[in-house]
Design an enzyme around this catalytic site. Structure first.
Site, PDB file in Angstrom:
ATOM      1  N   ASP A 105      27.431  37.686  40.898  1.00  0.00           N
ATOM      2  CA  ASP A 105      27.185  38.509  39.720  1.00  0.00           C
ATOM      3  C   ASP A 105      25.914  37.954  39.072  1.00  0.00           C
ATOM      4  O   ASP A 105      25.507  36.828  39.365  1.00  0.00           O
ATOM      5  CB  ASP A 105      28.389  38.422  38.776  1.00  0.00           C
ATOM      6  N   ASP A 115      24.517  38.511  35.240  1.00  0.00           N
ATOM      7  CA  ASP A 115      24.610  38.090  33.845  1.00  0.00           C
ATOM      8  C   ASP A 115      25.850  37.220  33.631  1.00  0.00           C
ATOM      9  O   ASP A 115      26.970  37.634  33.913  1.00  0.00           O
ATOM     10  CB  ASP A 115      24.645  39.301  32.920  1.00  0.00           C
ATOM     11  N   ARG A 163      30.759  50.784  40.256  1.00  0.00           N
ATOM     12  CA  ARG A 163      30.930  49.939  39.067  1.00  0.00           C
ATOM     13  C   ARG A 163      32.110  49.005  39.253  1.00  0.00           C
ATOM     14  O   ARG A 163      33.236  49.427  39.490  1.00  0.00           O
ATOM     15  CB  ARG A 163      31.132  50.798  37.827  1.00  0.00           C
TER      16      ARG A 163
END
Length: 174
Positions: free
Chosen positions: A3, A5, A96
């Site tokens: 990932d 952030d 998402r």
């Protein structure tokens, strides 16, 4: 697979909307460079709903990723592929996270099997995406990780302080 952030760079509830707002976490770039130098393929899989919300553009996301590559290069590292979902949650898309679409895209584009591949994230949705894809969920305490641990639901067996701790374990297990 990583990932972005909260794992590679500081996170913000107000989104990372520019290259100027993007700041790598201590040791994260060095950790990624260690993986690169050891021959690992690195894929970054990140939700970037700020694009769909009109807060920044695809060009901004690409500029942030170019800056990440620029800072990794002198350390001997690189990202093999960036995969991001630009959609807001209400779009109910397959890419998402917590859905596995981004991870599946990364594996297909970079030709690696998902089974057992570590996916390092800082949120429950990252852990859920990893499980849904057949990858190994790895949680870091950086970013939203401490809050995710406090919530207690859907935690993986593997939790580390930060990306460098994950990389050290991965490389020591090789």
């Amino acid at each position: 697979m990583l990932d972005r952030d909260g794992v590679i760079n500081a996170d913000s509830d107000a989104y990372i909307k520019s290259v100027d707002e993007w700041h790598p976490l201590p040791g994260s770039l060095e950790a990624m460079a260690r993986l690169s130098r050891a021959g690992w393929v690195i894929a970054v899989c990140t939700n970037q709903s700020g694009v769909g919300r009109g807060l920044f553009t695809d060009a901004t996301v690409n500029a942030i990723h170019a800056e990440l590559q620029r800072q990794l290069a002198p350390l001997g590292g690189h990202v093999d592929g960036f995969f991001y979902c630009p959609h807001p949650p209400e779009a109910d898309c397959s890419c998402r996270k917590p859905k596995p679409g981004l991870l599946i895209q990364a594996a297909a584009a970079l030709s690696f099997p998902l089974q057992g591949v570590p996916f390092v994230g800082d949120s429950r949705r990252d852990m859920d995406a990893a499980r849904a894809a057949g990858a190994t969920p790895v949680l870091v305490r950086t970013g939203k990780g401490a809050r995710t641990i406090a919530d207690g639901a859907g935690l993986p067996d593997w939790i580390e302080n930060d990306l460098m701790a994950v990389v050290t374990r991965l490389l020591n297990d090789d």
